[in-house]
Design a protein around this motif. Structure first.
Motif, PDB file in Angstrom:
ATOM      1  N   UNK A   1      23.699  42.189   8.133  1.00 53.54           N
ATOM      2  CA  UNK A   1      22.767  41.820   7.241  1.00 53.54           C
ATOM      3  C   UNK A   1      22.949  40.402   6.425  1.00 53.54           C
ATOM      4  N   UNK A   2      24.360  40.565   6.197  1.00 48.57           N
ATOM      5  CA  UNK A   2      24.829  39.189   5.363  1.00 48.57           C
ATOM      6  C   UNK A   2      25.237  38.170   6.423  1.00 48.57           C
ATOM      7  N   UNK A   3      25.536  38.344   7.717  1.00 51.19           N
ATOM      8  CA  UNK A   3      25.959  37.457   8.433  1.00 51.19           C
ATOM      9  C   UNK A   3      24.571  36.732   8.866  1.00 51.19           C
ATOM     10  N   UNK A   4      23.489  37.473   9.233  1.00 45.12           N
ATOM     11  CA  UNK A   4      22.380  36.802   9.779  1.00 45.12           C
ATOM     12  C   UNK A   4      22.465  35.850  10.911  1.00 45.12           C
ATOM     13  N   UNK A   5      22.032  34.804  10.788  1.00 43.06           N
ATOM     14  CA  UNK A   5      22.003  33.654  12.043  1.00 43.06           C
ATOM     15  C   UNK A   5      23.291  32.961  12.071  1.00 43.06           C
TER      16      UNK A   5
ATOM     17  N   UNK B   1      27.027  31.347  12.624  1.00 42.09           N
ATOM     18  CA  UNK B   1      27.774  31.344  13.621  1.00 42.09           C
ATOM     19  C   UNK B   1      28.875  32.541  13.109  1.00 42.09           C
ATOM     20  N   UNK B   2      29.412  33.469  14.238  1.00 44.74           N
ATOM     21  CA  UNK B   2      30.497  34.266  13.564  1.00 44.74           C
ATOM     22  C   UNK B   2      31.582  34.013  13.276  1.00 44.74           C
ATOM     23  N   UNK B   3      32.080  32.810  14.073  1.00 48.61           N
ATOM     24  CA  UNK B   3      33.388  32.200  13.736  1.00 48.61           C
ATOM     25  C   UNK B   3      33.469  31.753  12.210  1.00 48.61           C
ATOM     26  N   UNK B   4      32.300  31.284  11.834  1.00 49.18           N
ATOM     27  CA  UNK B   4      32.440  31.062  10.392  1.00 49.18           C
ATOM     28  C   UNK B   4      32.362  31.986   9.315  1.00 49.18           C
ATOM     29  N   UNK B   5      31.156  33.066   9.702  1.00 51.61           N
ATOM     30  CA  UNK B   5      30.736  33.974   8.827  1.00 51.61           C
ATOM     31  C   UNK B   5      31.980  35.235   8.570  1.00 51.61           C
ATOM     32  N   UNK B   6      32.922  35.154   9.718  1.00 50.72           N
ATOM     33  CA  UNK B   6      33.763  36.245   9.737  1.00 50.72           C
ATOM     34  C   UNK B   6      35.270  35.668   9.643  1.00 50.72           C
ATOM     35  N   UNK B   7      35.411  34.422   9.017  1.00 53.47           N
ATOM     36  CA  UNK B   7      36.657  33.793   9.259  1.00 53.47           C
ATOM     37  C   UNK B   7      37.498  34.507   8.042  1.00 53.47           C
ATOM     38  N   UNK B   8      37.001  34.957   7.149  1.00 51.39           N
ATOM     39  CA  UNK B   8      37.918  35.874   6.248  1.00 51.39           C
ATOM     40  C   UNK B   8      38.804  37.044   6.935  1.00 51.39           C
ATOM     41  N   UNK B   9      37.912  38.049   7.271  1.00 54.61           N
ATOM     42  CA  UNK B   9      38.419  39.247   7.901  1.00 54.61           C
ATOM     43  C   UNK B   9      39.387  38.877   9.120  1.00 54.61           C
ATOM     44  N   UNK B  10      39.135  37.717   9.873  1.00 51.84           N
ATOM     45  CA  UNK B  10      39.913  37.334  11.129  1.00 51.84           C
ATOM     46  C   UNK B  10      41.261  36.895  10.532  1.00 51.84           C
ATOM     47  N   UNK B  11      40.978  36.012   9.378  1.00 54.52           N
ATOM     48  CA  UNK B  11      42.405  35.588   8.584  1.00 54.52           C
ATOM     49  C   UNK B  11      43.234  36.810   8.074  1.00 54.52           C
ATOM     50  N   UNK B  12      42.655  37.711   7.692  1.00 54.41           N
ATOM     51  CA  UNK B  12      43.130  38.981   7.522  1.00 54.41           C
ATOM     52  C   UNK B  12      43.952  39.701   8.561  1.00 54.41           C
TER      53      UNK B  12
END
Length: 201
Positions: A83-87, A89-100
């Motif tokens: 709902x927050x990610x929306x449209x 790009x996943x690589x940008x929207x989820x960069x923080x959990x990926x870094x974690x």
């Protein structure tokens, strides 16, 4: 070949290959996705987490990310809020959990290092000092640094020959792998290299 961004350490190499893993809503791991690059169907097969945005039937939507390692270890799940990610790009929207995920895998390798057979403190200091000395030497004399590094290789090959044979005879592959923080394939090739036999013998 499946393309994916991975992480390794100098000491443990492919025995502990880390990456960002994907989980679907039902808790399963999705298959690698085939991404077409041309209109003629040429493309690549990838398990890179950024492609699992649900925009293609070949790449379903990720429910959560987690760190994974080739040794079988996995970190905690990090659910994605679509709902927050929306449209985005996943690589940008989820960069923080990926870094974690990468940080959690880093901590995993620290624990692997702690579980490996301990070196005497004075020897660990000598090895660390040698590395620093060669790096310093390289700033002024790259050729001398190369020779020093080559002599370290020669020393390693000479001094590890009998320990490799002893470990093969007395400990076996599983115990050796555990003590060195490697998987059995990594331990097999290390013993073979230092013991000067074929890893397939």
């Amino acid at each position: 070949m499946v393309k994916q961004e991975t992480w390794t350490t100098d000491e443990f190499g492919a025995s502990h290959t880390g990456s960002v893993g994907v989980l679907l809503a039902d808790g399963t791991v999705p298959k690698p996705a085939y991404i077409m690059m041309t209109e003629h169907g040429a493309g690549l097969t990838t398990a890179q987490w950024t492609v699992y945005d649900g925009h293609s039937r070949l790449a379903p939507r990720a429910h959560a990310l987690r760190a994974v390692c080739s040794c079988g270890w996995s970190g905690p799940e990090h659910p994605l809020d679509w709902g927050q990610i929306g449209e985005q790009r996943l690589g940008e929207a989820a960069a923080e959990p990926a870094d974690t995920c990468e940080q959690e895998w880093d901590q995993h390798t620290v624990e692997v290092e702690k579980s490996a057979v301990a070196l005497p403190e004075d020897l660990a200091e000598v090895l660390h000092g040698l590395g620093e000395a060669i790096e310093k030497l390289a700033q002024n004399s790259p050729l001398a640094a190369l020779r020093a590094a080559r002599l370290l290789e020669v020393t390693a090959e000479r001094t590890a020959y009998w320990p490799a044979h002893d470990a093969r005879r007395d400990l076996g592959l599983a115990a050796t792998a555990a003590a060195l923080g490697l998987d059995e394939d990594g331990a097999r090739h290390l013993l073979a290299r230092f013991g000067r036999w074929s890893p397939y013998s």
